[in-house]
Design a protein around this motif. Structure first.
Motif, mmCIF file in Angstrom:
data_model
loop_
_atom_site.group_PDB
_atom_site.id
_atom_site.type_symbol
_atom_site.label_atom_id
_atom_site.label_comp_id
_atom_site.label_asym_id
_atom_site.label_seq_id
_atom_site.Cartn_x
_atom_site.Cartn_y
_atom_site.Cartn_z
ATOM 1 N N SER A 30 5.778 -0.195 -6.407
ATOM 2 C CA SER A 30 6.150 0.570 -5.350
ATOM 3 C C SER A 30 5.299 0.082 -4.205
ATOM 4 C CB SER A 30 6.494 1.897 -5.496
ATOM 5 O OG SER A 30 4.989 2.447 -5.654
ATOM 6 N N GLN A 31 6.036 0.238 -3.050
ATOM 7 C CA GLN A 31 5.439 0.012 -1.663
ATOM 8 C C GLN A 31 4.220 0.903 -1.447
ATOM 9 O OE1 GLN A 31 7.740 0.220 1.707
ATOM 10 N NE2 GLN A 31 6.298 -0.723 2.784
ATOM 11 N N GLN A 32 4.506 2.247 -1.792
ATOM 12 C CA GLN A 32 3.551 3.134 -1.947
ATOM 13 C C GLN A 32 2.357 3.225 -2.482
ATOM 14 O OE1 GLN A 32 5.060 7.227 -2.198
ATOM 15 N NE2 GLN A 32 2.994 8.265 -2.277
ATOM 16 N N HIS A 33 2.501 2.774 -3.800
ATOM 17 C CA HIS A 33 1.443 2.361 -4.733
ATOM 18 C C HIS A 33 0.380 1.273 -4.243
ATOM 19 C CE1 HIS A 33 -1.043 2.660 -8.414
ATOM 20 N NE2 HIS A 33 -0.665 1.573 -8.984
ATOM 21 N N LEU A 34 1.117 0.375 -4.083
ATOM 22 C CA LEU A 34 0.393 -0.885 -3.376
ATOM 23 C C LEU A 34 -0.411 -0.872 -2.350
ATOM 24 C CD1 LEU A 34 2.851 -4.159 -3.988
ATOM 25 C CD2 LEU A 34 0.580 -3.312 -5.360
ATOM 26 N N ARG A 35 0.005 0.227 -1.454
ATOM 27 C CA ARG A 35 -0.721 0.600 -0.210
ATOM 28 C C ARG A 35 -1.775 1.431 -0.459
ATOM 29 N NH1 ARG A 35 1.247 -0.518 4.788
ATOM 30 N NH2 ARG A 35 0.063 1.484 5.602
ATOM 31 N N GLU A 36 -1.513 2.290 -1.506
ATOM 32 C CA GLU A 36 -2.700 3.259 -2.148
ATOM 33 C C GLU A 36 -3.872 2.475 -2.531
ATOM 34 O OE1 GLU A 36 -0.853 6.021 -4.644
ATOM 35 O OE2 GLU A 36 0.099 7.457 -3.001
ATOM 36 N N VAL A 37 -3.689 1.664 -3.477
ATOM 37 C CA VAL A 37 -4.644 0.734 -3.901
ATOM 38 C C VAL A 37 -5.153 -0.199 -3.163
ATOM 39 C CG1 VAL A 37 -5.223 -0.847 -5.873
ATOM 40 C CG2 VAL A 37 -3.529 1.048 -6.276
ATOM 41 N N PHE A 38 -4.493 -1.124 -2.429
ATOM 42 C CA PHE A 38 -5.138 -2.124 -1.703
ATOM 43 C C PHE A 38 -5.040 -1.936 -0.018
ATOM 44 C CE2 PHE A 38 -3.214 -3.824 -5.531
ATOM 45 C CZ PHE A 38 -4.328 -4.516 -6.135
ATOM 46 N N GLY A 39 -4.739 -0.650 0.199
ATOM 47 C CA GLY A 39 -4.598 -0.520 1.798
ATOM 48 C C GLY A 39 -3.563 -1.332 2.553
ATOM 49 N N LYS A 40 -3.960 -1.980 3.625
ATOM 50 C CA LYS A 40 -3.174 -2.662 4.419
ATOM 51 C C LYS A 40 -2.690 -3.972 3.700
ATOM 52 C CE LYS A 40 -4.957 -1.188 8.938
ATOM 53 N NZ LYS A 40 -5.465 -1.746 10.147
ATOM 54 N N MET A 41 -3.448 -4.457 2.813
ATOM 55 C CA MET A 41 -2.986 -5.453 2.218
ATOM 56 C C MET A 41 -1.995 -5.409 1.301
ATOM 57 S SD MET A 41 -4.377 -8.382 3.225
ATOM 58 C CE MET A 41 -4.008 -9.421 2.040
ATOM 59 N N GLY A 42 -1.930 -4.003 0.624
ATOM 60 C CA GLY A 42 -0.811 -3.710 -0.154
ATOM 61 C C GLY A 42 0.676 -3.971 0.381
ATOM 62 N N GLN A 43 0.760 -3.631 1.754
ATOM 63 C CA GLN A 43 1.950 -4.050 2.364
ATOM 64 C C GLN A 43 2.353 -5.533 2.324
ATOM 65 O OE1 GLN A 43 4.466 -1.817 3.733
ATOM 66 N NE2 GLN A 43 5.518 -3.590 3.603
ATOM 67 N N ILE A 44 1.230 -6.405 2.719
ATOM 68 C CA ILE A 44 1.392 -7.975 2.544
ATOM 69 C C ILE A 44 1.696 -8.210 1.291
ATOM 70 C CG2 ILE A 44 0.226 -9.940 2.906
ATOM 71 C CD1 ILE A 44 -1.330 -8.518 5.255
ATOM 72 N N TYR A 45 1.128 -7.649 -0.107
ATOM 73 C CA TYR A 45 1.437 -8.010 -1.263
ATOM 74 C C TYR A 45 2.916 -7.701 -1.657
ATOM 75 C CZ TYR A 45 -3.654 -8.641 -1.653
ATOM 76 O OH TYR A 45 -4.934 -8.805 -1.414
#
Length: 359
Positions: free
Chosen positions: A206-221
């Motif tokens: 999920s978008q939320q999980h990736l942002r929680e783990v990787f910060g701003k880069m989570g959105q990019i991934y």
């Protein structure tokens, strides 16, 4: 739909050396400073078969490939060849974004020659580089920068790969996360611990999980896993940092030696800042130890950093945070200035901004 090409010269420095010296052709060649403490800048594909690669210690490279031929760096020659490559690019488009001395993005959606297919432009560029410069390049073609970059790496050397919009999702699904732009070894390791090894598994997060783990880069991934990358090809770059490094002939640990090295490095950095007309507010100290582990320490000030007198007091504060001893000796020291003030960012032609010196 945009038409983006990423062109990457194959083993650029080494290939130029093999071109200019026929005796080197077909042999394992590396470019760098051949000394006890030297580091390679690039290696030919013949050398890479032995595990030799850029940023590798010369001594390790020689153990992997005893027949390795090491030639000195000729930056002036490489820059001249790079400019010739860019003149070829400019025959097709003015929308050129250099990433480094040996690679660039081109937006050929509207091109000077009126060629309908981007793959035909990429093929013609490769042909001209081969015929006019006697070098090879790999090219990737797609509808955004992320996929074009991935495509150019896919069939190296002398490769040409197209990722069509209709096939992008399937292509990304099978892509190892290590191949994603912006995923380094540490990030890949973290993803692996999360059970993410491929683009498809990344897409299921999920978008939320990736942002929680990787910060701003989570959105990019999250976007990359779905083939989304809206970044334009930017013809103007913003210089973000200037730095220099020194690799010592012998490892250092005594405070007096380290202070002297720090002073020399700060003086070198002052010259680089003046030459590039750059000033910033963040100073970063990089230390690489004898076992090749490395740390960085940074400090941001309200004042701009221009001269050795600005830099050295801050550098000394950063060095105080580093623990050195006979068992933890320093192999390399680097200083860089970054974080330019927004109203004083300088734009211009791409140049090499980070230098590596033998001390």
């Amino acid at each position: 739909m945009r038409k983006i090409i990423h062109v990457d010269m194959d083993a650029f420095f080494a290939s130029v050396e093999q071109r200019d010296n026929p005796e080197l052709r077909g042999k394992p060649v590396a470019v760098g400073h051949d000394s006890e403490r030297g580091v390679l800048t690039t290696a030919s594909y013949e050398a890479r078969r032995f595990g030799v690669h850029s940023a590798q210690s010369v001594q390790i490279a020689k153990k992997l490939c005893p027949q390795l031929i090491i030639v000195p760096v000729r930056y002036a020659v490489y820059k001249e060849v790079s400019q010739a490559v860019h003149r070829i690019f400019s025959d097709y488009t003015d929308l050129i974004e250099p990433l480094s001395i040996d690679e660039a993005f081109l937006d050929v959606t509207e091109n000077k020659k009126g060629i309908g297919l981007a793959v035909d432009i990429a093929r013609d560029i490769k042909r001209r580089i081969r015929e006019e410069l006697q070098l090879t390049a790999s090219a990737g073609v797609s509808y955004n920068k992320f996929l074009a970059k991935i495509a150019s790496d896919y069939r190296k050397p002398d490769g040409l790969c197209v990722i069509h919009p209709d096939r992008a999702m399937d292509f990304i699904a099978g892509l190892p996360v290590e191949d994603f732009w912006g995923v380094g070894p540490k990030t890949a390791e973290k993803m692996h611990r999360m059970g993410i090894f491929t683009g498809l598994q990344l897409r299921r997060c999920s978008q939320q999980h990736l942002r929680e783990v990787f910060g701003k880069m989570g959105q990019i991934y999250y976007n990359f896993a779905r083939g989304i990358d809206n970044r334009p090809v930017e013809t103007d770059w913003i210089r973000k940092s200037v730095g220099c490094e020194r690799t010592f002939e012998e490892d250092l640990f005594e405070p007096g030696q380290l202070q002297a090295a720090l002073c020399h490095t700060a003086l070198e950095l002052e010259g680089r800042l003046q030459k590039s007309h750059f000033e910033g507010q963040t100073l970063t100290l990089k230390i690489k130890f004898h076992d090749f582990t490395q740390i960085t320490r940074s400090l941001t000030t309200t004042q701009v950093l221009r001269t050795k007198d600005d830099i050295l007091p801050l550098a000394r504060k950063l060095l105080e945070q580093v623990s050195c001893s006979p068992g933890r000796r320093v192999r390399l020291m680097g200083l860089s200035v970054s974080n330019p003030r927004s109203d004083e960012m300088h734009r211009g032609e791409w140049v090499q901004l980070y230098f590596d010196f033998e001390f």
